[in-house]
Enzyme design. Structure first.
Site, PDB file in Angstrom:
ATOM      1  N   VAL A   1       0.423  -1.525  -0.537  1.00  0.00           N
ATOM      2  CA  VAL A   1       0.033  -0.180   0.411  1.00  0.00           C
ATOM      3  C   VAL A   1       1.035   1.416  -0.210  1.00  0.00           C
ATOM      4  CG1 VAL A   1      -2.178  -1.381   1.039  1.00  0.00           C
ATOM      5  CG2 VAL A   1      -0.134  -0.052   2.106  1.00  0.00           C
TER       6      VAL A   1
ATOM      7  N   ASN B   1      -7.059  -2.110   6.022  1.00  0.00           N
ATOM      8  CA  ASN B   1      -6.466  -3.339   6.677  1.00  0.00           C
ATOM      9  C   ASN B   1      -5.238  -3.134   6.767  1.00  0.00           C
ATOM     10  OD1 ASN B   1      -7.398  -4.794   9.031  1.00  0.00           O
ATOM     11  ND2 ASN B   1      -6.037  -6.403   6.876  1.00  0.00           N
TER      12      ASN B   1
ATOM     13  N   SER C   1      -7.956   2.154  14.994  1.00  0.00           N
ATOM     14  CA  SER C   1      -7.580   1.489  16.581  1.00  0.00           C
ATOM     15  C   SER C   1      -7.829   2.187  17.487  1.00  0.00           C
ATOM     16  CB  SER C   1      -5.859   1.412  16.591  1.00  0.00           C
ATOM     17  OG  SER C   1      -5.427   0.976  18.056  1.00  0.00           O
TER      18      SER C   1
ATOM     19  N   TYR D   1       2.895   5.154  15.735  1.00  0.00           N
ATOM     20  CA  TYR D   1       1.676   4.501  15.253  1.00  0.00           C
ATOM     21  C   TYR D   1       0.059   5.116  15.975  1.00  0.00           C
ATOM     22  CZ  TYR D   1      -1.716  -0.616  15.316  1.00  0.00           C
ATOM     23  OH  TYR D   1      -2.626  -0.508  15.625  1.00  0.00           O
TER      24      TYR D   1
ATOM     25  N   LYS E   1      -3.457   6.408  13.994  1.00  0.00           N
ATOM     26  CA  LYS E   1      -4.418   6.291  13.785  1.00  0.00           C
ATOM     27  C   LYS E   1      -5.604   6.907  14.344  1.00  0.00           C
ATOM     28  CE  LYS E   1      -3.670   1.414  13.045  1.00  0.00           C
ATOM     29  NZ  LYS E   1      -4.430   1.024  11.941  1.00  0.00           N
TER      30      LYS E   1
ATOM     31  N   ILE F   1      -6.504  -7.527  19.894  1.00  0.00           N
ATOM     32  CA  ILE F   1      -6.839  -8.900  18.679  1.00  0.00           C
ATOM     33  C   ILE F   1      -5.652  -9.954  18.525  1.00  0.00           C
ATOM     34  CG2 ILE F   1      -8.013  -9.608  16.391  1.00  0.00           C
ATOM     35  CD1 ILE F   1      -9.425  -7.320  18.541  1.00  0.00           C
TER      36      ILE F   1
HETATM   37  P1  NAI Z   1      -1.523  -8.808  11.115  1.00  0.00           P
HETATM   38  O1  NAI Z   1       0.385  -8.358  11.631  1.00  0.00           O
HETATM   39  O2  NAI Z   1      -1.596  -9.985  10.910  1.00  0.00           O
HETATM   40  O3  NAI Z   1      -1.892  -8.178   9.828  1.00  0.00           O
HETATM   41  C1  NAI Z   1      -0.997  -7.546   8.937  1.00  0.00           C
HETATM   42  C2  NAI Z   1      -1.206  -7.459   7.791  1.00  0.00           C
HETATM   43  O4  NAI Z   1      -0.518  -6.332   6.479  1.00  0.00           O
HETATM   44  C3  NAI Z   1      -0.401  -8.749   7.197  1.00  0.00           C
HETATM   45  O5  NAI Z   1      -0.549  -9.372   6.888  1.00  0.00           O
HETATM   46  C4  NAI Z   1       0.563  -8.209   7.139  1.00  0.00           C
HETATM   47  O6  NAI Z   1       1.737  -8.511   6.157  1.00  0.00           O
HETATM   48  C5  NAI Z   1       0.320  -6.371   5.684  1.00  0.00           C
HETATM   49  N1  NAI Z   1       0.941  -5.420   6.101  1.00  0.00           N
HETATM   50  C6  NAI Z   1       2.130  -4.748   5.910  1.00  0.00           C
HETATM   51  N2  NAI Z   1       2.216  -3.787   5.493  1.00  0.00           N
HETATM   52  C7  NAI Z   1       1.906  -3.771   4.435  1.00  0.00           C
HETATM   53  C8  NAI Z   1       1.989  -2.688   2.988  1.00  0.00           C
HETATM   54  N3  NAI Z   1       3.028  -1.739   3.177  1.00  0.00           N
HETATM   55  N4  NAI Z   1       0.791  -3.074   1.796  1.00  0.00           N
HETATM   56  C9  NAI Z   1      -0.100  -4.040   2.423  1.00  0.00           C
HETATM   57  N5  NAI Z   1      -0.138  -4.771   3.333  1.00  0.00           N
HETATM   58  C10 NAI Z   1       1.087  -4.666   4.705  1.00  0.00           C
HETATM   59  O7  NAI Z   1      -2.103  -7.839  12.012  1.00  0.00           O
HETATM   60  P2  NAI Z   1      -3.412  -7.320  12.632  1.00  0.00           P
HETATM   61  O8  NAI Z   1      -3.206  -7.537  13.504  1.00  0.00           O
HETATM   62  O9  NAI Z   1      -4.088  -7.916  11.533  1.00  0.00           O
HETATM   63  O10 NAI Z   1      -3.852  -5.868  11.991  1.00  0.00           O
HETATM   64  C11 NAI Z   1      -4.779  -5.281  10.697  1.00  0.00           C
HETATM   65  C12 NAI Z   1      -5.497  -3.727  11.447  1.00  0.00           C
HETATM   66  O11 NAI Z   1      -5.763  -3.458  13.210  1.00  0.00           O
HETATM   67  C13 NAI Z   1      -3.552  -2.876  11.014  1.00  0.00           C
HETATM   68  O12 NAI Z   1      -4.307  -1.847  10.821  1.00  0.00           O
HETATM   69  C14 NAI Z   1      -3.618  -2.647  11.938  1.00  0.00           C
HETATM   70  O13 NAI Z   1      -2.868  -0.765  12.374  1.00  0.00           O
HETATM   71  C15 NAI Z   1      -5.646  -2.638  12.682  1.00  0.00           C
HETATM   72  N6  NAI Z   1      -4.843  -3.335  14.496  1.00  0.00           N
HETATM   73  C16 NAI Z   1      -4.249  -4.221  15.619  1.00  0.00           C
HETATM   74  C17 NAI Z   1      -4.853  -4.418  16.505  1.00  0.00           C
HETATM   75  C18 NAI Z   1      -3.931  -5.760  17.085  1.00  0.00           C
HETATM   76  O14 NAI Z   1      -4.674  -5.869  18.752  1.00  0.00           O
HETATM   77  N7  NAI Z   1      -4.007  -7.016  16.465  1.00  0.00           N
HETATM   78  C19 NAI Z   1      -5.064  -3.477  17.323  1.00  0.00           C
HETATM   79  C20 NAI Z   1      -6.182  -2.514  16.677  1.00  0.00           C
HETATM   80  C21 NAI Z   1      -5.641  -1.965  15.478  1.00  0.00           C
END
Ligand code: NAI
Length: 259
Positions: free
Chosen positions: A71, A97, A150, A163, A167, A196
């Site tokens: 992205v 996401n 978030s 971060y 957000k 999460i």
């Molecule tokens: P995750 O690490 O499991 O998944 C994130 C995905 O984004 C990964 O597959 C990664 O390869 C991909 N990614 C990273 N950089 C990228 C880029 N430049 N272009 C395209 N894809 C890219 O993390 P999660 O937890 O599923 O995160 C999803 C969203 O939720 C994120 O925006 C995160 O900030 C947000 N979030 C997560 C929380 C948590 O507790 N896990 C809490 C609040 C928000």
């Protein structure tokens, strides 16, 4: 009087582009949308991860397109949107996401680098995708944009200021575009997940997670990616047509707890 059931609760046949769909919440969102009959564009910077997700969706007879998409790369973004239109002829739903998290203190040597990288992925990536997708989303009769922020977008914890700032920016972006695009029939909403269980939080020891959850989360636990994915789906239903500019915590009550 019109029937109260006239609004559809189905995304069947709609095309949904999900970023960061190789893991965690994005992956869960891809499955939930595919199961609901949407045509899903499984995109991620990590090719191996999207291969796996796409295989699983294929084996359950869902329709999907896998797309390597960083992205932060404008060429990638343009190519992804072009491929979606080539494959499916339409784009209805965008779920922004993809995310990274880089802990850092304000006087770290690499602070500026962390700031730029974080903003490029979390905020600029969302903006650039929205801009590229908009000409097609505009044509949809179910035009939906969901940005993942978030609980860090509504409050703050120490040592993660890039971060937290990005957000907060996602919430501002969501509200601003909801106001700007609403007149075109496009809804723009935002989800604020709390803690999460995903790859992003996998390095935190289980015991620390339990202590944190018991102290801070009324439901006394971390959430699961599917619990966020279902809320994303709800915001994208045709029946969610009057939900616009919402900032929705999916956090087990974390954000309302005072002590
Ligand atoms: P995750 O690490 O499991 O998944 C994130 C995905 O984004 C990964 O597959 C990664 O390869 C991909 N990614 C990273 N950089 C990228 C880029 N430049 N272009 C395209 N894809 C890219 O993390 P999660 O937890 O599923 O995160 C999803 C969203 O939720 C994120 O925006 C995160 O900030 C947000 N979030 C997560 C929380 C948590 O507790 N896990 C809490 C609040 C928000």
């Amino acid at each position: 009087m019109a029937k109260l059931t006239k609004l559809s609760r189905s995304v069947e046949g709609k095309v949904a582009l999900i970023t960061g769909a190789g893991s965690g919440m994005g992956r869960a969102t891809a499955f939930v949308f595919a199961e609901a009959g949407a045509k899903v564009v499984v995109s991620d910077i990590n090719e191996n991860q999207i291969d796996e997700v796409a295989k699983e969706i294929d084996s359950s007879e869902g329709a999907c397109l896998k797309q390597v998409l960083d992205v932060t790369n404008q060429e990638n973004i343009n190519e992804a949107v072009t491929n979606v239109i080539k494959e499916f002829g339409q784009l209805d739903i965008l779920v922004n996401n993809a995310g990274i998290s880089i802990p850092t203190t304000i006087d770290d040597e690499n602070y500026e680098e962390s700031w730029d990288k974080t903003f490029d992925v979390l905020l600029k990536g969302q903006v650039n995708l929205i801009r590229a997708a908009l000409p097609f989303i505009r044509k949809s009769d179910c035009a939906r944009i969901v940005n993942i922020s978030s609980t860090e977008g509504m409050g703050a914890t120490p040592r993660i200021s890039p971060y937290t700032s990005a957000k907060h920016g996602v919430i501002g972006l969501t509200r601003s575009l909801a106001a700007e695009l609403g007149s075109q029939g496009i809804t723009v909403n935002c989800i604020c997940p709390g803690p999460i269980n995903t790859a992003m939080t996998a390095a935190i020891p289980t015991e620390d997670k339990q202590i944190y959850a018991r102290r801070r989360v009324p439901l006394k636990r971390y959430g699961e990616p599917e619990e966020v994915a279902h809320m994303t789906l709800s915001l994208c239903l045709p029946a969610a047509s009057f939900v616009n500019g919402a900032v929705l915590p999916v956090d087990g009550g974390l954000s309302i707890k005072r002590a």
